[in-house]
Design a protein around this motif. Structure first.
Motif, short mmCIF file in Angstrom:
data_model
loop_
_atom_site.label_atom_id
_atom_site.label_comp_id
_atom_site.label_asym_id
_atom_site.label_seq_id
_atom_site.Cartn_x
_atom_site.Cartn_y
_atom_site.Cartn_z
N THR A 27 0.79 -1.24 0.00
CA THR A 27 0.00 0.00 0.00
C THR A 27 0.82 1.29 0.00
OG1 THR A 27 -0.19 0.03 2.41
CG2 THR A 27 -1.90 -1.17 1.20
N SER A 60 -3.97 1.87 -4.26
CA SER A 60 -3.25 0.62 -4.01
C SER A 60 -3.74 -0.57 -4.83
CB SER A 60 -3.30 0.24 -2.53
OG SER A 60 -3.05 1.35 -1.75
N ASP A 125 -6.77 -4.22 -3.74
CA ASP A 125 -5.78 -4.72 -2.77
C ASP A 125 -6.45 -5.33 -1.55
OD1 ASP A 125 -6.65 -2.14 -2.05
OD2 ASP A 125 -4.76 -1.61 -1.10
NA NA Z 1 -5.09 1.08 0.38
#
Ligand code: NA
Ligand code: G4P
Ligand code: NA
Length: 190
Positions: A27, A60, A125
């Motif tokens: 991230t 991310s 993610d």
């Molecule tokens: Na994130």
């Protein structure tokens, strides 16, 4: 995916029993070799599904999505949370409420990149409450595109995202499924 689970155990940190910090490889700082493996792992399951686009959300989701797109040799689109200067007026939009961050974002994709011809893999993610993924499938449905599956790198299975998406008929495919983060440890679903 064993490499991912090992990485979560070695480099992840549990914050407040429900948040997993993975900023050293996913991230914030990104591990390209791990992302490449993630891309191969997902792509292998969908090579015969005639996928035409990978759709994710900034920020991310982009790294894993790009590696899946590379493997499947299809374009990758990320929904924007803020309208860009050059974005056309023709946009698909959906609002996404984050229970974690207590804020709502309008997300959008230009109509020119997603059409009724498209057969999509949605990627993100994290899966927590499923709101981001719901927003992404909403954009696909506005375009008339079909969704093959929702691919998640890390699913927090103790939150309701998966069941919400499955109730709506979507297939959810996660590489790591976390049962709990109790006692500052990551417990995976076996
Ligand atoms: Na994130
Ligand atoms: P939801 O979409 O599943 O409903 O998720 P939620 O609103 O709860 O999550 C908001 C943001 O926090 C999302 O990123 C999501 O990826 C991220 N997130 C959720 N749970 C975790 C976690 O346990 N660990 C980490 N590191 N992130 C988590 P975002 O802020 O919208 O986007 P991005 O720019 O960070 O990708
Ligand atoms: Na995300």
């Amino acid at each position: 995916m064993k490499e991912l689970l090992d990485k979560i155990v070695s480099d992840g940190t549990v914050l407040q029993e429900d948040v997993l910090k993975v900023d050293s490889f996913l991230t914030h700082q990104i591990d390209p070799k791990l992302m490449s493996l993630i891309g191969k792992n997902f792509a292998d399951k969908y090579r015969d599904k005639k996928i035409t686009k990978v759709v994710t959300i900034e920020s991310s989701g982009i790294a894993p999505a790009v590696f899946i797109g590379l493997e499947l040799d299809v374009p990758v689109i990320f929904a924007r949370k803020q309208k860009s200067l050059t974005m056309s007026t023709e946009l698909l939009t959906a609002s996404v409420h984050s229970f974690t961050k207590k804020q709502t974002n309008e997300i959008s994709i230009s109509t020119k990149f997603l059409t009724s011809e498209d057969h999509v893999l949605v990627v993100d993610d994290f899966l927590a409450n499923g709101q981001a993924a719901l927003g992404l499938v909403e954009l696909c449905s506005q375009a008339g595109a079909s969704v093959e599956a929702i691919n998640i790198v890390i699913e927090k299975s103790f939150q309701n995202g998966r069941s919400l998406l499955e109730e709506k008929g979507y297939k959810v495919d996660s590489l790591a499924r976390i049962e709990s983060l109790k006692d500052n440890k990551v417990h995976f679903i076996k």
